[in-house]
Design a protein around this motif. Structure first.
Motif, PDB file in Angstrom:
ATOM      1  N   ALA A 137       0.862  -1.167   0.000  1.00 38.66           N
ATOM      2  CA  ALA A 137       0.000   0.000   0.000  1.00 38.66           C
ATOM      3  C   ALA A 137       0.911   1.233   0.000  1.00 38.66           C
ATOM      4  O   ALA A 137       2.014   1.201   0.552  1.00 38.66           O
ATOM      5  CB  ALA A 137      -0.889   0.014   1.239  1.00 38.66           C
ATOM      6  N   MET A 138       0.445   2.305  -0.633  1.00 37.35           N
ATOM      7  CA  MET A 138       1.268   3.495  -0.791  1.00 37.35           C
ATOM      8  C   MET A 138       0.577   4.720  -0.213  1.00 37.35           C
ATOM      9  O   MET A 138      -0.651   4.844  -0.267  1.00 37.35           O
ATOM     10  CB  MET A 138       1.553   3.742  -2.279  1.00 37.35           C
TER      11      MET A 138
ATOM     12  N   ALA B 228      -3.696   8.088   0.282  1.00 38.69           N
ATOM     13  CA  ALA B 228      -3.196   6.717   0.303  1.00 38.69           C
ATOM     14  C   ALA B 228      -3.987   5.864  -0.670  1.00 38.69           C
ATOM     15  O   ALA B 228      -5.127   6.198  -1.033  1.00 38.69           O
ATOM     16  CB  ALA B 228      -3.273   6.135   1.713  1.00 38.69           C
ATOM     17  N   ILE B 229      -3.377   4.755  -1.056  1.00 31.55           N
ATOM     18  CA  ILE B 229      -4.001   3.852  -2.018  1.00 31.55           C
ATOM     19  C   ILE B 229      -3.615   2.426  -1.666  1.00 31.55           C
ATOM     20  O   ILE B 229      -2.495   2.164  -1.234  1.00 31.55           O
ATOM     21  CB  ILE B 229      -3.560   4.228  -3.453  1.00 31.55           C
ATOM     22  N   ASN B 230      -4.554   1.513  -1.841  1.00 28.90           N
ATOM     23  CA  ASN B 230      -4.252   0.124  -1.501  1.00 28.90           C
ATOM     24  C   ASN B 230      -3.435  -0.531  -2.618  1.00 28.90           C
ATOM     25  O   ASN B 230      -3.153   0.087  -3.647  1.00 28.90           O
ATOM     26  CB  ASN B 230      -5.534  -0.644  -1.188  1.00 28.90           C
ATOM     27  N   TRP B 231      -3.080  -1.792  -2.424  1.00 27.87           N
ATOM     28  CA  TRP B 231      -2.153  -2.450  -3.335  1.00 27.87           C
ATOM     29  C   TRP B 231      -2.687  -2.542  -4.756  1.00 27.87           C
ATOM     30  O   TRP B 231      -1.929  -2.446  -5.719  1.00 27.87           O
ATOM     31  CB  TRP B 231      -1.807  -3.851  -2.827  1.00 27.87           C
TER      32      TRP B 231
ATOM     33  N   ARG C 135       4.049   0.578   2.645  1.00 28.96           N
ATOM     34  CA  ARG C 135       3.921  -0.368   3.743  1.00 28.96           C
ATOM     35  C   ARG C 135       3.187  -1.592   3.231  1.00 28.96           C
ATOM     36  O   ARG C 135       2.433  -1.529   2.258  1.00 28.96           O
ATOM     37  CB  ARG C 135       3.178   0.237   4.939  1.00 28.96           C
ATOM     38  N   THR C 136       3.416  -2.703   3.912  1.00 25.72           N
ATOM     39  CA  THR C 136       2.715  -3.923   3.542  1.00 25.72           C
ATOM     40  C   THR C 136       1.314  -3.919   4.135  1.00 25.72           C
ATOM     41  O   THR C 136       0.987  -3.079   4.982  1.00 25.72           O
ATOM     42  CB  THR C 136       3.475  -5.157   4.034  1.00 25.72           C
ATOM     43  N   LEU C 137       0.497  -4.789   3.683  1.00 22.60           N
ATOM     44  CA  LEU C 137      -0.899  -4.934   4.127  1.00 22.60           C
ATOM     45  C   LEU C 137      -1.693  -3.699   3.721  1.00 22.60           C
ATOM     46  O   LEU C 137      -1.569  -3.209   2.629  1.00 22.60           O
ATOM     47  CB  LEU C 137      -0.944  -5.182   5.642  1.00 22.60           C
ATOM     48  N   THR C 138      -2.477  -3.165   4.612  1.00 20.58           N
ATOM     49  CA  THR C 138      -3.389  -2.083   4.244  1.00 20.58           C
ATOM     50  C   THR C 138      -2.719  -0.725   4.371  1.00 20.58           C
ATOM     51  O   THR C 138      -1.694  -0.577   5.023  1.00 20.58           O
ATOM     52  CB  THR C 138      -4.636  -2.109   5.137  1.00 20.58           C
ATOM     53  N   TYR C 139      -3.339   0.286   3.763  1.00 20.70           N
ATOM     54  CA  TYR C 139      -2.788   1.614   3.894  1.00 20.70           C
ATOM     55  C   TYR C 139      -3.095   2.158   5.287  1.00 20.70           C
ATOM     56  O   TYR C 139      -3.910   1.617   6.026  1.00 20.70           O
ATOM     57  CB  TYR C 139      -3.340   2.543   2.804  1.00 20.70           C
TER      58      TYR C 139
ATOM     59  N   VAL D 276      -3.139   6.154   7.605  1.00 22.64           N
ATOM     60  CA  VAL D 276      -2.985   7.605   7.601  1.00 22.64           C
ATOM     61  C   VAL D 276      -1.866   8.039   8.547  1.00 22.64           C
ATOM     62  O   VAL D 276      -1.564   9.222   8.637  1.00 22.64           O
ATOM     63  CB  VAL D 276      -4.302   8.325   7.967  1.00 22.64           C
ATOM     64  N   LEU D 277      -1.274   7.105   9.247  1.00 23.21           N
ATOM     65  CA  LEU D 277      -0.224   7.398  10.218  1.00 23.21           C
ATOM     66  C   LEU D 277       1.139   7.174   9.595  1.00 23.21           C
ATOM     67  O   LEU D 277       1.473   6.056   9.176  1.00 23.21           O
ATOM     68  CB  LEU D 277      -0.395   6.518  11.451  1.00 23.21           C
ATOM     69  N   TRP D 278       1.970   8.211   9.568  1.00 19.32           N
ATOM     70  CA  TRP D 278       3.264   8.076   8.907  1.00 19.32           C
ATOM     71  C   TRP D 278       4.148   7.066   9.626  1.00 19.32           C
ATOM     72  O   TRP D 278       4.989   6.411   8.991  1.00 19.32           O
ATOM     73  CB  TRP D 278       3.953   9.431   8.781  1.00 19.32           C
ATOM     74  N   GLU D 279       3.932   6.894  10.929  1.00 20.54           N
ATOM     75  CA  GLU D 279       4.777   5.972  11.696  1.00 20.54           C
ATOM     76  C   GLU D 279       4.613   4.523  11.248  1.00 20.54           C
ATOM     77  O   GLU D 279       5.465   3.675  11.551  1.00 20.54           O
ATOM     78  CB  GLU D 279       4.455   6.058  13.192  1.00 20.54           C
ATOM     79  N   ARG D 280       3.546   4.232  10.540  1.00 17.25           N
ATOM     80  CA  ARG D 280       3.278   2.851  10.129  1.00 17.25           C
ATOM     81  C   ARG D 280       3.864   2.506   8.768  1.00 17.25           C
ATOM     82  O   ARG D 280       3.678   1.391   8.289  1.00 17.25           O
ATOM     83  CB  ARG D 280       1.774   2.597  10.153  1.00 17.25           C
ATOM     84  N   TYR D 281       4.528   3.449   8.152  1.00 16.01           N
ATOM     85  CA  TYR D 281       5.144   3.182   6.861  1.00 16.01           C
ATOM     86  C   TYR D 281       6.626   2.881   7.063  1.00 16.01           C
ATOM     87  O   TYR D 281       7.333   3.640   7.726  1.00 16.01           O
ATOM     88  CB  TYR D 281       4.956   4.375   5.924  1.00 16.01           C
ATOM     89  N   ALA D 282       7.074   1.812   6.428  1.00 11.81           N
ATOM     90  CA  ALA D 282       8.448   1.362   6.644  1.00 11.81           C
ATOM     91  C   ALA D 282       9.431   1.969   5.653  1.00 11.81           C
ATOM     92  O   ALA D 282      10.615   2.085   5.958  1.00 11.81           O
ATOM     93  CB  ALA D 282       8.510  -0.160   6.539  1.00 11.81           C
ATOM     94  N   TYR D 283       8.946   2.346   4.485  1.00 11.30           N
ATOM     95  CA  TYR D 283       9.843   2.796   3.422  1.00 11.30           C
ATOM     96  C   TYR D 283       9.432   4.177   2.939  1.00 11.30           C
ATOM     97  O   TYR D 283       8.237   4.444   2.755  1.00 11.30           O
ATOM     98  CB  TYR D 283       9.816   1.793   2.256  1.00 11.30           C
ATOM     99  N   TRP D 284      10.452   5.015   2.707  1.00 15.73           N
ATOM    100  CA  TRP D 284      10.218   6.418   2.369  1.00 15.73           C
ATOM    101  C   TRP D 284      11.133   6.852   1.232  1.00 15.73           C
ATOM    102  O   TRP D 284      12.277   6.397   1.130  1.00 15.73           O
ATOM    103  CB  TRP D 284      10.488   7.304   3.582  1.00 15.73           C
ATOM    104  N   GLY D 285      10.624   7.768   0.417  1.00 17.67           N
ATOM    105  CA  GLY D 285      11.465   8.438  -0.539  1.00 17.67           C
ATOM    106  C   GLY D 285      12.159   9.624   0.089  1.00 17.67           C
ATOM    107  O   GLY D 285      11.967   9.921   1.275  1.00 17.67           O
TER     108      GLY D 285
END
Length: 123
Positions: free
Chosen positions: A33-34, A50-53, A99-103, A105-114
């Motif tokens: 999810a992005m 955000a958008i799902n897979w 991030r894996t699984l669902t999108y 709205v919390l930035w802390e839940r995203y593992a990868y960043w540009g």
């Protein structure tokens, strides 16, 4: 692991449009999810969209709803943020995140960043 690179930022007048792109490399892009986030000087990082897979579920912050559109092309490993009717308050560094699984709205839940791309809207 997934690597993300944003592009498309710049300077635009109020009322104008920009399209941001986020190109992903590494593991299967469609597994993620992005999200798009932004951070203005002196402010907290905030959720934008955000958008799902698969691309069939999207979610927007109230501040951009009706003006911004998030989309993805899994065949091109790319997610987009079309920004219309831009306002000076949209000025910020824009980041894409994965991030894996669902999108979320919390930035802390995203593992990868540009690295981010600057968007500046002049009045």
């Amino acid at each position: 692991q997934v690597q993300l690179v944003e592009s498309g930022g710049g300077l635009v007048q109020a009322g104008g449009s920009l399209r941001l792109s986020c190109a992903a490399s590494g593991r299967t892009f469609s597994s993620y999810a992005m999200g798009w986030f932004r951070q203005a000087p002196g402010k907290e990082r905030e959720f934008v969209a955000a958008i799902n897979w698969s691309g069939d579920i999207t979610y927007y912050a109230d501040s951009v709803k009706g003006r911004f559109t998030i989309s993805r092309e899994n065949a091109k490993n790319t997610v987009y943020l079309q920004m219309n009717s831009l306002k000076p308050e949209d000025t910020a560094v824009y980041y894409c995140a994965a991030r894996t699984l669902t999108y979320s709205v919390l930035w802390e839940r995203y593992a990868y960043w540009g690295q981010g791309t600057q968007v500046t809207v002049s009045s």
